[in-house]
Write a protein that holds these residues in place. Structure first.
Motif, PDB file in Angstrom:
ATOM      1  N   MET A   1      -3.581  -2.906   2.445  1.00  0.00           N
ATOM      2  CA  MET A   1      -1.031  -2.379   3.358  1.00  0.00           C
ATOM      3  C   MET A   1      -2.189  -0.953   2.483  1.00  0.00           C
ATOM      4  N   GLN A   3      -0.867   2.749   1.174  1.00  0.00           N
ATOM      5  CA  GLN A   3      -0.171   3.136   0.328  1.00  0.00           C
ATOM      6  C   GLN A   3       0.265   4.360   0.776  1.00  0.00           C
ATOM      7  N   TYR A   4       1.322   4.678  -0.468  1.00  0.00           N
ATOM      8  CA  TYR A   4       2.391   5.597  -0.010  1.00  0.00           C
ATOM      9  C   TYR A   4       2.511   6.701  -1.442  1.00  0.00           C
ATOM     10  N   SER A  40       3.574  -3.820  -5.800  1.00  0.00           N
ATOM     11  CA  SER A  40       3.371  -2.564  -4.964  1.00  0.00           C
ATOM     12  C   SER A  40       3.205  -1.491  -5.880  1.00  0.00           C
ATOM     13  N   VAL A  42       0.557   1.063  -8.021  1.00  0.00           N
ATOM     14  CA  VAL A  42      -0.605   1.666  -8.235  1.00  0.00           C
ATOM     15  C   VAL A  42      -0.329   2.230  -8.648  1.00  0.00           C
ATOM     16  N   THR A  84       1.824   0.133  -2.853  1.00  0.00           N
ATOM     17  CA  THR A  84       1.410   0.014  -1.563  1.00  0.00           C
ATOM     18  C   THR A  84       2.997  -0.613  -0.710  1.00  0.00           C
ATOM     19  N   GLN A 110       2.209   8.735   3.609  1.00  0.00           N
ATOM     20  CA  GLN A 110       1.658   7.690   3.663  1.00  0.00           C
ATOM     21  C   GLN A 110      -0.163   8.770   3.067  1.00  0.00           C
TER      22      GLN A 110
END
Length: 112
Positions: A1, A3-4, A40, A42, A84, A110
């Motif tokens: 998925m 990651q941002y 979500s 991180v 994520t 992103q």
């Protein structure tokens, strides 16, 4: 998925009064807990003031160290959260929630 990075930009200058800041922190902690529950979250953190920054630039075999931020502006990156998310829209929803709490702009980028 994917990651941002959710980068929170704040204006140069002082911080809110202690009571206002405590409310913002409590509300951000609640959103962080939701991110964790959703799988979500991180990593996140606040940054020291731009005056504490150092920019390193290599050029022509030399390395230049400059105190302070590279860009001159009226705002700076004050903190960030890495999430994520299945897509940009989901990351934007977390960014919207952070922006509503802080009343500050949040940039979404992103990771490659």
């Amino acid at each position: 998925m994917p990651q941002y990075l959710l980068g929170i930009y704040q204006p140069d200058g002082g911080v809110p009064d202690a009571e206002t800041l405590a409310d913002i922190v409590a509300r951000l902690n609640a959103v962080t807990d939701e991110m964790k529950s959703a799988g979500s979250w991180v990593f996140s953190g606040g940054l020291r003031p731009p005056a504490d920054a150092t920019v390193i630039r290599a050029s022509g075999g030399r390395v230049l160290h400059t105190d302070g931020p590279f860009a001159e502006g009226k705002e700076h990156l004050g903190g960030f959260t890495i999430v994520t998310a299945p897509d940009r829209a989901a990351a934007a929803e977390w960014a919207r929630r952070i922006s509503e709490i802080t009343t500050l702009p949040v940039e979404i980028r992103q990771f490659q």
